[in-house]
Scaffold this active site. Structure first.
Site, PDB file in Angstrom:
ATOM      1  CG  ASP A  14      -1.968   1.140   1.130  1.00  0.00           C
ATOM      2  OD1 ASP A  14      -1.743   2.101   0.375  1.00  0.00           O
ATOM      3  OD2 ASP A  14      -2.996   1.049   1.836  1.00  0.00           O
ATOM      4  CB  ILE A  32      -2.762   8.995   9.252  1.00  0.00           C
ATOM      5  CG1 ILE A  32      -3.336   8.649   7.861  1.00  0.00           C
ATOM      6  CG2 ILE A  32      -3.079  10.442   9.626  1.00  0.00           C
ATOM      7  CD1 ILE A  32      -4.846   8.746   7.753  1.00  0.00           C
TER       8      ILE A  32
END
Length: 285
Positions: free
Chosen positions: A189, A209
């Site tokens: 990812d 984040i």
């Protein structure tokens, strides 16, 4: 029009063949924080080739483990800027213990699209079988697209989980690393929201984040350790909604309530007293 539910709902996103190795599993579990105690026999089963156990949450990365490009939100009837998207929810049902290496064939479809007014929620469902056609896992996920609602679709049902009116049966604090997101991005990812400060600020965050699926996996491991003594092969299903963001380096507080044949779970950032996962349910096989 970015979203056309008449085209999107039920759209077949096709099949894909993929394979994974024991090294992929070990990297994934290390990226969740496995092996923090390098002399623990339980931790070493997650982190070495000896008697390796596989968390069913590996299913969330197995197909795209070696991807190096940021994902795109481009499907039939759906075209959305990646910067507007956050993960909404995730569930994995393991039909049997996941092997440490193997081959899979996935079929994915858009199962629903909900109109929340100021946002849209797009649901996907993926069925995976092994190379002999035997079921491995079913994954269901949703993404939350800010500013993409108002297209006149169904709002969708409420599926909130009521927690018992008592203190949690188990509470576990799990520290995360400052570089946790940089480790986890190696599992396929590469969304810059988790590594690029400039991209994160443009998306409305003060800093990169932690991947929602990283938090999802960390909490799954914590619950597996707490209620199954680390026997990942005994996990049946794990589902959760993403209720807020987690910053790398913060500590997760995981609360678990035993509720018959299931375990109800919440997770929050200790430092900000802010919810991270909610409406989460863990079941053993």
């Amino acid at each position: 029009m970015p979203i056309d539910p008449s085209v999107a709902i039920g759209a077949d996103l096709g099949t894909a063949e993929f394979a994974w190795s024991t090294s992929d599993v070990l990297l994934y579990q290390l990226a969740l924080g496995a092996g923090a105690d390098p002399v623990s026999s339980r931790e070493l089963r997650y982190a070495t080739e000896k008697d390796t156990v596989v968390l069913p949450t590996f299913a969330t990365v197995a197909q795209n483990f070696h991807a190096t490009e940021p994902p795109k939100v481009s499907f039939p009837g759906v075209e959305i800027d990646l910067a507007k998207v956050v993960h909404g929810s995730q569930s994995v049902t393991a039909h049997r213990p996941l092997p440490t290496s193997g081959k899979g064939v996935s079929r994915t479809r858009i199962s629903d699209v909900h109109d929340k007014g100021k946002a849209a929620v797009i649901w996907q469902e993926t069925e995976v079988v092994d190379d002999s056609g035997e079921p491995l896992w079913t994954a269901r996920s949703s993404i939350f697209a800010r500013g993409e609602g108002g297209f006149g679709g169904e709002r969708g049902p409420s599926d909130r989980i009521e927690l018992p009116d008592r203190a949690a049966d188990v509470t576990v604090d799990v520290p995360t690393l400052g570089q946790q997101a940089l480790l986890y991005r190696l599992c396929g990812d590469r969304n810059p929201l988790h590594s690029d400060p400039g991209f994160a600020k443009a998306a409305g965050f003060d800093a990169p984040i932690l991947h929602g699926l990283c938090t999802y996996g960390i909490v799954a491991k914590a619950v597996t350790d707490a209620v199954l003594d680390g026997d990942a092969s005994a996990v049946g299903s794990w589902s959760a909604k993403f209720a807020g963001t987690m910053l790398p380096g913060e500590t997760l507080r995981v609360r678990i309530w035993h509720d018959g044949d299931r375990h109800l779970v919440t997770a929050e950032s200790v430092e900000r007293a802010a919810p991270v996962l909610a409406d989460a349910v863990f079941t053993a096989r």
